[in-house]
Design an enzyme around this catalytic site. Structure first.
Site, mmCIF file in Angstrom:
data_model
loop_
_atom_site.group_PDB
_atom_site.id
_atom_site.type_symbol
_atom_site.label_atom_id
_atom_site.label_comp_id
_atom_site.label_asym_id
_atom_site.label_seq_id
_atom_site.Cartn_x
_atom_site.Cartn_y
_atom_site.Cartn_z
ATOM 1 N N ASN A 82 -7.694 -2.819 14.506
ATOM 2 C CA ASN A 82 -9.121 -2.989 13.965
ATOM 3 C C ASN A 82 -8.878 -4.442 12.328
ATOM 4 O OD1 ASN A 82 -7.668 -2.413 11.779
ATOM 5 N ND2 ASN A 82 -9.191 -0.518 11.759
ATOM 6 N N GLU A 113 -9.596 -2.072 5.222
ATOM 7 C CA GLU A 113 -10.241 -1.528 6.411
ATOM 8 C C GLU A 113 -11.724 -3.100 6.731
ATOM 9 O OE1 GLU A 113 -8.892 -0.296 8.783
ATOM 10 O OE2 GLU A 113 -8.333 1.916 7.977
ATOM 11 N N ASP A 140 1.179 -1.407 0.072
ATOM 12 C CA ASP A 140 0.202 0.158 -0.467
ATOM 13 C C ASP A 140 1.424 1.202 0.144
ATOM 14 O OD1 ASP A 140 1.339 -0.503 2.470
ATOM 15 O OD2 ASP A 140 -0.990 -1.050 3.247
ATOM 16 N N HIS A 146 -7.314 -4.805 10.319
ATOM 17 C CA HIS A 146 -7.482 -5.149 8.742
ATOM 18 C C HIS A 146 -5.453 -5.437 8.182
ATOM 19 C CE1 HIS A 146 -4.836 -0.591 10.095
ATOM 20 N NE2 HIS A 146 -3.998 -1.213 9.349
HETATM 21 C C1 F6R Z 1 1.632 -1.220 6.684
HETATM 22 C C2 F6R Z 1 0.551 -2.660 6.098
HETATM 23 C C3 F6R Z 1 -0.812 -2.076 7.502
HETATM 24 C C4 F6R Z 1 0.108 -2.840 8.617
HETATM 25 C C5 F6R Z 1 -1.133 -2.682 10.142
HETATM 26 C C6 F6R Z 1 0.217 -3.154 11.051
HETATM 27 O O1 F6R Z 1 1.798 -1.439 4.607
HETATM 28 O O2 F6R Z 1 -0.324 -2.674 5.523
HETATM 29 O O3 F6R Z 1 -1.967 -3.640 7.639
HETATM 30 O O4 F6R Z 1 1.151 -3.251 8.301
HETATM 31 O O5 F6R Z 1 -1.508 -1.079 10.026
HETATM 32 O O6 F6R Z 1 1.085 -1.452 11.041
HETATM 33 P P1 F6R Z 1 1.985 -1.668 12.394
HETATM 34 O O7 F6R Z 1 3.228 -3.034 12.212
HETATM 35 O O8 F6R Z 1 2.941 -0.406 12.791
HETATM 36 O O9 F6R Z 1 1.367 -2.283 13.762
#
Ligand code: F6R
Length: 247
Positions: free
Chosen positions: A136, A143, A67, A138
């Protein structure tokens, strides 16, 4: 689904890096699906360390990131393109032209999503997809509530995600409201998946994702249907699962 328990973030990072390096050694031109955020930083550090010791060669590796924030250009320090160069690409011998990240500056959403899906297809699909998980549930920026069959799309970030990511920005108002993300369908088409998680804040999401019902309200729960998933998580992230005696 295999669940590997680590005692803390460092051990999680080492175990995850071991799985990625096995992939690189077995298939030197593998297509890696890469993630950003705080979870993979230690994993990338470990890979860099093994590269510096001469144990890993990224010269033929291709990559596609999950992303990118919409509206940020690659030189913006908050962009995921910048993150990848800073945390991995600049420190190993991967060819930048073999790395792919959605173009946050493209305003034509359909054009960018089609371009990105075509890149994944032209690479022959993803061999190993690395994932973090949001509080959450995701994965990527898929989401809660998003359809499982989606490919790359533009997402309106939830309040929860904006707040969780505000720690990387000087104020919450600077967090972009939208992002380009590969979809659940792209993720599920990867030949293997490695999900990493660390910290108590992930415990509920991990329990719901791995042992709860498969539902779009917990996007990561779809991983229960993939036939080659490895989970590497520390005890804090697995605490609820451990407490319920599920592993
Ligand atoms: C990042 C991504 C997100 C993160 C997720 C966890 O490329 O796609 O799904 O993996 O938000 O984020 P952290 O690792 O910062 O807790």
């Amino acid at each position: 689904m295999r669940i590997y328990k680590a005692k803390d973030y460092n051990e999680m990072s080492r175990k995850a890096a071991n799985i990625i390096s096995a992939q690189i050694i077995m298939k030197p031109d593998a297509v890696l699906g890469l993630a950003t955020g705080s979870s993979p930083i230690g994993t990338y550090k470990q890979l860099i360390d093994w590269y510096n010791k001469g144990d890993l060669d990224f010269s033929e590796i291709r990559s596609v990131n999950l992303d990118e924030y919409k509206g940020l250009d690659a030189s913006n320090p908050q962009s995921y393109a910048y993150f990848m160069r800073h945390n991995l690409f600049d420190s190993v011998n991967i060819k930048l032209e073999n790395t792919n990240i959605p173009n946050g500056l493209e305003t034509d959403i359909e054009k960018e999503c089609t371009r990105y899906n075509n890149i994944i297809k032209s690479l022959g699909g993803i061999d190993l997809q690395l994932l973090g998980i949001g509080n959450n549930g995701h994965i990527g920026f898929n989401e809660p509530g998003e359809a499982f069959e989606k490919e790359t799309h533009c997402v309106k970030l939830t309040e929860n995600t904006i707040q969780a990511n505000a720690r990387f920005f000087s104020s919450i108002d600077e967090v972009p409201t939208h992002a380009y993300s590969t979809g659940i369908k792209n993720i599920m088409q990867a030949r293997s998946i490695l999900l990493i998680a660390s910290g108590e804040a992930k415990a509920e999401a991990m329990y719901q994702a791995l042992f709860g019902p498969i539902t779009p309200t917990v996007p990561a729960s779809i991983l229960q249907l993939h036939n080659n998933v490895s989970i590497v998580a520390d005890e804090a992230a697995l605490s609820l699962i451990i407490k319920k005696n599920l592993i």
